[in-house]
Design an enzyme around this catalytic site. Structure first.
Site, short mmCIF file in Angstrom:
data_model
loop_
_atom_site.label_atom_id
_atom_site.label_comp_id
_atom_site.label_asym_id
_atom_site.label_seq_id
_atom_site.Cartn_x
_atom_site.Cartn_y
_atom_site.Cartn_z
N TYR A 157 -3.62 -0.86 -9.09
CA TYR A 157 -3.35 -2.15 -9.73
C TYR A 157 -2.67 -1.93 -11.09
CZ TYR A 157 -4.27 -6.86 -11.58
OH TYR A 157 -4.14 -8.13 -12.11
N SER A 175 -0.54 -7.56 -16.38
CA SER A 175 -1.97 -7.59 -16.68
C SER A 175 -2.24 -6.68 -17.86
CB SER A 175 -2.79 -7.09 -15.48
OG SER A 175 -4.14 -6.89 -15.86
P1 NAD Z 1 -5.87 -15.58 -7.14
O1 NAD Z 1 -6.43 -14.63 -6.14
O2 NAD Z 1 -6.50 -16.91 -7.31
O3 NAD Z 1 -4.32 -15.80 -6.89
C1 NAD Z 1 -3.50 -14.89 -6.23
C2 NAD Z 1 -2.56 -15.66 -5.31
O4 NAD Z 1 -1.65 -14.74 -4.72
C3 NAD Z 1 -3.32 -16.37 -4.18
O5 NAD Z 1 -2.86 -17.70 -4.04
C4 NAD Z 1 -2.97 -15.52 -2.97
O6 NAD Z 1 -2.98 -16.24 -1.73
C5 NAD Z 1 -1.58 -15.04 -3.33
N1 NAD Z 1 -1.19 -13.84 -2.60
C6 NAD Z 1 -1.91 -12.71 -2.42
N2 NAD Z 1 -1.23 -11.85 -1.66
C7 NAD Z 1 -0.05 -12.43 -1.37
C8 NAD Z 1 1.09 -12.03 -0.61
N3 NAD Z 1 1.14 -10.83 -0.01
N4 NAD Z 1 2.13 -12.88 -0.52
C9 NAD Z 1 2.09 -14.09 -1.12
N5 NAD Z 1 1.03 -14.53 -1.83
C10 NAD Z 1 -0.02 -13.70 -1.96
O7 NAD Z 1 -5.91 -14.81 -8.53
P2 NAD Z 1 -5.29 -15.15 -9.96
O8 NAD Z 1 -6.28 -14.64 -10.95
O9 NAD Z 1 -4.81 -16.53 -10.05
O10 NAD Z 1 -4.06 -14.13 -9.98
C11 NAD Z 1 -2.74 -14.53 -10.24
C12 NAD Z 1 -2.01 -13.37 -10.87
O11 NAD Z 1 -2.58 -13.07 -12.15
C13 NAD Z 1 -2.06 -12.06 -10.08
O12 NAD Z 1 -0.81 -11.41 -10.12
C14 NAD Z 1 -3.09 -11.25 -10.84
O13 NAD Z 1 -2.93 -9.86 -10.65
C15 NAD Z 1 -2.82 -11.69 -12.24
N6 NAD Z 1 -3.88 -11.46 -13.21
C16 NAD Z 1 -5.06 -12.09 -13.11
C17 NAD Z 1 -6.05 -11.84 -14.05
C18 NAD Z 1 -7.41 -12.49 -13.98
O14 NAD Z 1 -8.30 -12.08 -14.73
N7 NAD Z 1 -7.62 -13.50 -13.14
C19 NAD Z 1 -5.81 -10.95 -15.10
C20 NAD Z 1 -4.58 -10.33 -15.18
C21 NAD Z 1 -3.60 -10.59 -14.24
#
Ligand code: NAD
Length: 255
Positions: free
Chosen positions: A161, A146
């Site tokens: 985080y 991130s």
């Molecule tokens: P999201 O919440 O839609 O997706 C996260 C997924 O991880 C979900 O499907 C959830 O069920 C799964 N998950 C959570 N805990 C888990 C566990 N213990 N075991 C297995 N699965 C688990 O959010 P997203 O935005 O799609 O996030 C995806 C990735 O991108 C994450 O690593 C997040 O930190 C990263 N990210 C997102 C953003 C943003 O702005 N959306 C920015 C930077 C990084």
């Protein structure tokens, strides 16, 4: 490996959520000809996504429930999906959780949970998938970090985080070094604000405007922006790129 085999698979973690990066990545890879193994804590969601991908693109798609923070469960889930998949050459490490609590209010359970899911979870999955890549003759690992790792937060999530996502970059660089001799590249993607539900729920137009204020591209990112980068870094033609962190962040951070 001279070139990727036509029959090849990628494991995608965190593919369960309806509006998430993992789901978009699974679609993008399946569309590009990959068979996919989908892992998520929500087993029902990944099984139903697997059925959707099979009917949309053909190829093998299989889902299994796994809490990535639990080493044994990860081992079982990877064994379950790989039993049905063609050779595994790709891993998209996407599963993660947010944490918006101020540092002085973070209790031990929250600190441990965020580190265990976001950092240990990626390690647990990588460790189980790499032997399959070595058997296949090589592979590509891409883990989602991130921009919060580089800027110390600043969008939504705070210290644990940022620590976990900085750890993902360290893990990426160390493994690029160690796994290079096995013909495996290891990279990270650092997204900026992406329109998903992880930042405390679906983004309102007002929040999108706030998040866009610091960007050079005048919009929040989409899951397809990240999935496209993931598809490239997992592809055969990215083979001279390793140990890198690719920012998909609208210009929020330049390094
Ligand atoms: P999201 O919440 O839609 O997706 C996260 C997924 O991880 C979900 O499907 C959830 O069920 C799964 N998950 C959570 N805990 C888990 C566990 N213990 N075991 C297995 N699965 C688990 O959010 P997203 O935005 O799609 O996030 C995806 C990735 O991108 C994450 O690593 C997040 O930190 C990263 N990210 C997102 C953003 C943003 O702005 N959306 C920015 C930077 C990084």
């Amino acid at each position: 490996m001279d070139e990727f085999p036509a029959e090849r698979s990628a494991i995608v973690t965190g593919a369960g959520s309806q509006r998430g990066i993992g789901r978009a990545t699974a679609h993008r890879l399946a569309r590009a000809g990959w068979s996919v193994g989908l892992l998520d804590i929500d087993a029902t969601a990944v099984r139903s996504l697997a059925a959707e991908l099979r009917s949309a693109y053909g190829g093998v798609a299989v889902g299994a429930g796994a809490d990535v923070s639990q080493s044994t469960g990860v081992a079982d889930a990877v064994a379950e999906v790989t039993a049905e998949l063609p050779p595994v050459l790709g891993l998209a490490n996407v599963a993660g959780v947010s944490s918006a609590t101020a540092y002085l209010d973070v209790d031990d359970d929250e600190w441990d949970h965020v580190l265990r899911v976001n950092l240990f979870g990626m390690h647990y999955v990588i460790r189980r998938v790499v032997p399959h890549m070595i058997s296949a003759g090589g592979g590509r690992i891409v883990s989602v970090s991130s921009v919060s790792a580089q800027r110390g937060g600043g969008t939504y999530s705070k210290t644990p985080y940022s620590v976990s996502k900085a750890g993902v970059i360290g893990l990426t660089r160390a493994l690029a070094r160690e796994l290079g001799p096995h013909n495996i590249t290891v990279n990270a993607i650092a997204p900026g604000p992406i329109d998903t539900d992880i930042m405390g729920g679906t983004l309102s137009d007002e929040r999108k405007a706030q998040l866009t204020a610091d960007l050079l591209v005048d919009r929040v990112g989409t899951v397809d922006d990240v999935a496209a980068a993931m598809n490239f870094l997992l592809s055969e033609e990215s083979g001279y790129i390793t140990g890198q962190t690719l920012n998909v962040d609208g210009g929020l951070y330049m390094h």
